[in-house]
Structures are given as structure tokens and as C-alpha cells.
Design an enzyme around this catalytic site. Structure first.
Site, PDB file in Angstrom:
ATOM      1  N   HIS A   1      20.964  32.730 -61.152  1.00  0.00           N
ATOM      2  CA  HIS A   1      19.996  33.739 -61.584  1.00  0.00           C
ATOM      3  C   HIS A   1      20.135  34.071 -63.069  1.00  0.00           C
ATOM      4  O   HIS A   1      19.149  34.071 -63.811  1.00  0.00           O
ATOM      5  CB  HIS A   1      20.177  34.996 -60.736  1.00  0.00           C
ATOM      6  CG  HIS A   1      19.092  36.005 -60.900  1.00  0.00           C
ATOM      7  ND1 HIS A   1      19.181  37.041 -61.794  1.00  0.00           N
ATOM      8  CD2 HIS A   1      17.891  36.149 -60.282  1.00  0.00           C
ATOM      9  CE1 HIS A   1      18.083  37.783 -61.721  1.00  0.00           C
ATOM     10  NE2 HIS A   1      17.283  37.269 -60.805  1.00  0.00           N
TER      11      HIS A   1
ATOM     12  N   ASN B   1      10.623  44.029 -56.316  1.00  0.00           N
ATOM     13  CA  ASN B   1       9.749  43.060 -55.664  1.00  0.00           C
ATOM     14  C   ASN B   1       9.415  43.407 -54.221  1.00  0.00           C
ATOM     15  O   ASN B   1       9.115  42.514 -53.430  1.00  0.00           O
ATOM     16  CB  ASN B   1      10.413  41.672 -55.656  1.00  0.00           C
ATOM     17  CG  ASN B   1      10.738  41.174 -57.041  1.00  0.00           C
ATOM     18  OD1 ASN B   1      10.141  41.599 -58.014  1.00  0.00           O
ATOM     19  ND2 ASN B   1      11.694  40.268 -57.130  1.00  0.00           N
TER      20      ASN B   1
ATOM     21  N   VAL C   1       5.339  52.291 -64.587  1.00  0.00           N
ATOM     22  CA  VAL C   1       5.482  50.970 -65.192  1.00  0.00           C
ATOM     23  C   VAL C   1       5.187  51.075 -66.685  1.00  0.00           C
ATOM     24  O   VAL C   1       4.310  51.834 -67.102  1.00  0.00           O
ATOM     25  CB  VAL C   1       4.512  49.963 -64.532  1.00  0.00           C
ATOM     26  CG1 VAL C   1       4.602  48.599 -65.192  1.00  0.00           C
ATOM     27  CG2 VAL C   1       4.797  49.857 -63.034  1.00  0.00           C
TER      28      VAL C   1
END
Length: 443
Positions: free
Chosen positions: A95, A192, A227
Site C-alpha cells: 500500500h 471508502n 470534504v
């Protein structure tokens, strides 16, 4: 495990529920480059004429970064391993290396034309290893790695993970506040699991990133709420030392976080005298909603819009206040020393934050009316290695055993991996735009 795909001259192969990029007899790495749609969307070749991130250090606080991969040679600094189980250049998960490649990969082969190229190819990567093995669990005190990174001169901190225990007042939150006080820009993915923005993205002053796909559509699995901006995060090719070919394709806000960190590196290189807040100001004021004419900033899905590196670098934007447009953490939260005490130091996880608070901490207060211009673009994020229950308080998420982990990866249906972008511009022409402007990032 997240969603990955394989590319070869003979087709696509699914292995144990994941699809991996396999090496091909002819130019497999060239196919990887062709598939990097964010570079096409951003018109990266033009962006690099203005800035390539030279002189900027980006800390990748993650599972380590494999410095031996051909696409990353010379880009990775010594760094530090906080797990006590290896080296910062060891990545058993893949990752961290993937994030580093999206930020500062330089490709390989003739003129670097093959493999993964990052959006800030001349930035340096500081690997801060806070996760070991193939699991998605982080050490409890990963904030010590953030402090270390700042003290080593990193001016951009990439956090492509979620941690429900990083609530205001926690050690992790104090470390992030310390980084902000020292002038670093902290970037983190929203998550997610289609819930609300997770920590640490929900903390004050953190650039919270959601993801978009190749059509500039909001990725439905991105968490929403406070966001800041959006970036490409769907079907993003990236380096991965755990894959037989060295490459994977992934979905998630991890990848979009890396792309925003790269854009911040581009800005910090071109505008070294701007404060972190003023850099964020350029980022949000140059973003755009592209096809979303009905949206108003800040929007719960896209924040101030899809980030546009070329416009952020060249648009005439006043510096604005030093603090920038995002809410600031209380100075009293970061009084601890910035020096990390050791590689294997960890403490017990802090208490878990409640669902109702997961998206309420980060307040976006600046005035950044997103300008809808033809040169627009991109965004999306990814987090391809998530066990179920590693995602924080949003729907479908839980509390990891160590308080942190990659955001949960939603199931993804198999699709043929494209060898080329969907059209010469990388995106379909936005509605109402003249057909000659096929690339919304072109300027």
C-alpha cells in the site's frame, strides 16, 4: 483485500478474488503508463513545464516504501520504521509503495516512458513505516511517525488511511496539529464505506479527499460530509512489490489522497513562500465542479470541487490569510515535543469516536467558489487493502484492533482493464463544452 486487475497481451486473469497486473512479453509497463488516465486528464506533460515538485519532501505514513522498484529508484529517503519489525524500505503490504508511486514515481526505461509516473516526479518520498506485515493494522501511536516526518523536513504529510481513534484531543490529533503548526499540509482520505468523513480526515485543517472516476463522477463509495476536494481514485495503476509484475490497479480514496499530496508538492515547489494555509487556498480556489452545475461549494461529496493542478499552479489567486480556508486546530492540542522516541514505541489505542462525530470536526470556512473552466479534471482515491471492519464508524465499517487501518474496500465487479484512455482527452467532453476541448485539464 481490495480490487486489483491484471494486464497482459492475452487478456485479464482473476486470482483468488483479486485481479493483478501480470508482466507481458511486450511492453507491459508501457501498458501501465497508457492506463494512467489521471496523467492524461491532468495534461501532466504541460503541468510539469511549470512544476515537478523539486525540493519538496512528502512523508508517506503507511506500510513502508520499497525503494528498489525501478519506478522509485532515487526518490525515496532513508525514513524510519516505527513498527520495530523491519526497515522503512520494507513493504509487505504494497500500500505505501503504491501511494509513493502515485506521488513521485518517475517510471523507467527510455525517457522514463514505462511504468508508473507520479504527478510530482521530482518530489522526494520520506517513508514512515507504521504498519508491518500483510495486515492493514497500524501501530497505536502512528502519530509519533507524523512528528518524526515533520522534524525531518517533510512539508506534505500523506495519510491514506482511516483511524477512528484519531478523535480531537487524541495523541494522533495532537501530532497532526503539531505538523500543521510547523507548516506542513496534512492530506487524508475521507474513507471508502459510503459513510461520513472518517478521522484523521475529519480533524481541523486536514485536507479531506474524496474520489472521482474517469468520467469525473463522484465515486459512490467515498465518504461524505466535510470534504475539501476530490481527485482521481478509481482504476488507478500503481506500483506494488507484492504483485508478481510489480503493478496493480486499485479503487479508493487512498489513491486520490496521494494525488492531492502530489498536487500540494507541485504547489509548494512553485510557491515556497506561501504558508500551508495559502497553499490549501490555491488548491480549493482552483478546483471545479466540472459537469456538476447544480452543486455549490462546499459540497458534501466534492467539497470545493475536483482538484486541477495546472490551474492551481497558474491561476491568479490572491495569497489570502496565512491560516487558509480550513478551520484550525486549537494550539493547546500539540504541546508535546515533536521528536519521536523510538521505532518500536507504541501506546494503547485511544477511545473510539462516535458515529455522530466522525464527519463534524473538519469545518471548511473559506470562500472558494469553484470556477467551471474547460481545463478541469480528476480525482479519486483508493484503498485497495481493507479487511472488513477496518473502516471507522461509517456504514460497513468497524473499529480495527489497533484503532487504524485502510478504509474498507467495497466489492467491485470485474471489468476489462483498458489499454488506452477512453478518448484522446482522457474524459468525455463536459456537457455544453465545445468539442475541441476534449481534455478538461488542458489549458
Amino acid at each position: 483485500m481490495g480490487f486489483k486487475q491484471v494486464l497482459s497481451t492475452t487478456g485479464v486473469v482473476a486470482l483468488t478474488g483479486a485481479v493483478l497486473l501480470t508482466s507481458a512479453p511486450i511492453a507491459a509497463a508501457d501498458q501501465v503508463r497508457d492506463a494512467q488516465w489521471p496523467l492524461t486528464a491532468y495534461d501532466a506533460a504541460k503541468v510539469w513545464k511549470t512544476s515537478q515538485g523539486a525540493g519538496v519532501t512528502v512523508a508517506v505514513v503507511d506500510s513502508g516504501v520499497d525503494a528498489s522498484l525501478p519506478d522509485l529508484t532515487g526518490q525515496v529517503l532513508p525514513g524510519k520504521d516505527f513498527t520495530g519489525q523491519g526497515s522503512p524500505h520494507q513493504d509487505d503490504n504494497g500500500h505505501g509503495t503504491g501511494m509513493a508511486s502515485l506521488i513521485a514515481g518517475h517510471g523507467h526505461g527510455a525517457d522514463g516512458s514505462a511504468g508508473v509516473k507520479g504527478l510530482a516526479p521530482k518530489a522526494k518520498i520520506l517513508p514512515v513505516r507504521v504498519s508491518s506485515g500483510k495486515s492493514d493494522k497500524y501501530i497505536d501511536d502512528w502519530g509519533a511517525g507524523v512528528r518524526y516526518a515533520v522534524d525531518q523536513g517533510a512539508s506534505v504529510i500523506n495519510l491514506s488511511f482511516n483511524d477512528s481513534s484519531a478523535y480531537p484531543g487524541s495523541k494522533a490529533a495532537e501530532a497532526i496539529a503539531y505538523a500543521q503548526e510547523k507548516g506542513a499540509v496534512v492530506v487524508s482520505g475521507t474513507g471508502n464505506d459510503a459513510g461520513t468523513v472518517n478521522y484523521p480526515a475529519a480533524l481541523p485543517g486536514v485536507v479531506a479527499v474524496s474520489a472521482v472516476d474517469q468520467d469525473l463522477n463522484f465515486w459512490s463509495k467515498s465518504n461524505t460530509g466535510n470534504v475539501t476536494v476530490a481527485a482521481p481514485g478509481v482504476r488507478t495503476p500503481q506500483a506494488d512489490p507484492t504483485s508478481s509484475s510489480g503493478y496493480v490497479v486499485a479503487d479508493g480514496t487512498s489513491g486520490s489522497t496521494a494525488y492531492i499530496s502530489a498536487i500540494v508538492a507541485l504547489l509548494r515547489s512553485k510557491y515556497p513562500d506561501l504558508t500551508a494555509g495559502q497553499i490549501i487556498n490555491r488548491l480549493v480556489k482552483s478546483a471545479s465542479f466540472v459537469n456538476y452545475k447544480d452543486k455549490k461549494a462546499p459540497d458534501k461529496e466534492l467539497g470545493y470541487g475536483i482538484a486541477r493542478p495546472g490551474t492551481a499552479l497558474t491561476m491568479d489567486i490572491p495569497k489570502g490569510p496565512k491560516e487558509g480556508p480550513l478551520a484550525q486546530a486549537s494550539p493547546s492540542t500539540s504541546t508535546n515535543s515533536g521528536t519521536a522516541s523510538g521505532d518500536n514505541e507504541s501506546t494503547s489505542a485511544a477511545k473510539e469516536k462516535s458515529d455522530s462525530s466522525s464527519g463534524s470536526t473538519l469545518l471548511i470556512v473559506g470562500i472558494a467558489a469553484a470556477v467551471i473552466v474547460i481545463g478541469i479534471v480528476f480525482a479519486v482515491i483508493r484503498s485497495r487493502r481493507n479487511g472488513s471492519g477496518n473502516g471507522g464508524p461509517g456504514p460497513g465499517g468497524g473499529t480495527p484492533s489497533h484503532g487504524a487501518g485502510y478504509p474498507p474496500q467495497p466489492p467491485t465487479s470485474y471489468q476489462q482493464y483498458p489499454n488506452t484512455p477512453p478518448n484522446p482527452g482522457g474524459y468525455p467532453t463536459p456537457p455544453g463544452q465545445p468539442p475541441q476541448h476534449h481534455n478538461p485539464y488542458a489549458q
